[in-house]
Design a protein around this motif. Structure first.
Motif, PDB file in Angstrom:
ATOM      1  N   HIS A  47     -27.674   4.704  47.997  1.00 50.49           N
ATOM      2  CA  HIS A  47     -27.019   5.222  48.686  1.00 50.49           C
ATOM      3  C   HIS A  47     -27.695   5.519  49.935  1.00 50.49           C
ATOM      4  CE1 HIS A  47     -24.011   3.838  45.517  1.00 50.49           C
ATOM      5  NE2 HIS A  47     -23.787   2.993  46.280  1.00 50.49           N
ATOM      6  N   LEU A  68     -26.819  -0.224  51.060  1.00 51.44           N
ATOM      7  CA  LEU A  68     -27.059  -0.274  49.435  1.00 51.44           C
ATOM      8  C   LEU A  68     -28.822  -0.064  48.795  1.00 51.44           C
ATOM      9  CD1 LEU A  68     -25.955   0.976  45.793  1.00 51.44           C
ATOM     10  CD2 LEU A  68     -24.901  -1.540  46.704  1.00 51.44           C
ATOM     11  N   VAL A  84     -17.254   4.273  46.852  1.00 49.34           N
ATOM     12  CA  VAL A  84     -18.710   3.582  46.034  1.00 49.34           C
ATOM     13  C   VAL A  84     -18.281   3.387  44.221  1.00 49.34           C
ATOM     14  CG1 VAL A  84     -20.294   3.819  48.312  1.00 49.34           C
ATOM     15  CG2 VAL A  84     -19.037   5.712  46.038  1.00 49.34           C
TER      16      VAL A  84
END
Length: 214
Positions: A47, A68, A84
């Motif tokens: 990320h 991502l 997330v």
């Protein structure tokens, strides 16, 4: 907390799938980039949080962008909260830089994301790792500049405020023991700004010190 989550969800927008741009040296004054690796779906996902402050303004609100595995998946006005795997990435900003960029796992303690080595935050972190003693001295100096600047401002502002009739009637007048020349006030003000900027590079923020130093 429920209201904050609702407000953060309202600020979220889906990403457009574009590729993450590499950090360039000339972006140092107006871009921050942070990284986080998380397990998900049997693999480790990468990320990235990209914030273009002092640039790419949208109705005077700065946006944080979530990538991502190198692709744009979401964006949000600040403060932002990106869901997330296993938790939430929280992003907030002060007047001087990034105030918070942390991963808050479900049921765990939040941890700061890793700044990109090429970013200003990454360079400050690398300097701290290479020169811990000097880094601590600079950090202490930043706090002292803010404490001194805020304290002297309070003393000097208290005197004219105390001469406002309603205030005088309630608490009387106050004579400040400190009357600094304009040039010294300006110097202290500039030092406080630099101190807050240095603290922002380390993602340190105090509502009393950093907000009062503005």
């Amino acid at each position: 907390m429920a209201f904050k989550q609702w407000a953060a969800a309202r600020r979220l927008k889906p990403g457009d799938g574009r590729e993450l741009e590499r950090f360039r040296w000339w972006q140092l004054p107006f871009r921050s980039l942070f990284w986080l690796r998380l397990p998900g779906g049997g693999q480790v996902r990468l990320h990235a949080v990209d914030v273009r402050h002092w640039a790419r303004l949208d109705n005077s609100r700065i946006r944080a962008h979530l990538f991502l595995d190198g692709r744009h998946v979401a964006e949000s006005k600040l403060p932002a909260a990106f869901s997330v795997d296993g938790g939430v990435i929280e992003v907030a900003m002060s007047s001087y830089g990034i105030r918070r960029c942390h991963y808050r796992p479900s049921g765990g303690q939040p941890s700061q994301l890793t700044p990109d080595p090429a970013s200003a935050e990454g360079r400050r972190a690398r300097f701290g790792a290479r020169h811990p003693g000097l880094s601590r001295a600079i950090a202490i100096g930043s706090v002292l500049l803010l404490v001194i600047g805020v304290g002297l401002n309070v003393l000097q502002l208290a005197e004219p405020v105390s001469h406002i009739p309603p205030v005088t009637q309630r608490i009387g007048t106050f004579e400040s023991p400190v009357h600094l020349p304009i040039w010294l006030n300006l110097t202290l003000g500039g030092g406080a700004v630099l101190a807050s900027m240095e603290r922002a590079l380390r993602l340190r923020y105090s509502s009393l010190l950093d907000a009062a130093g503005r």
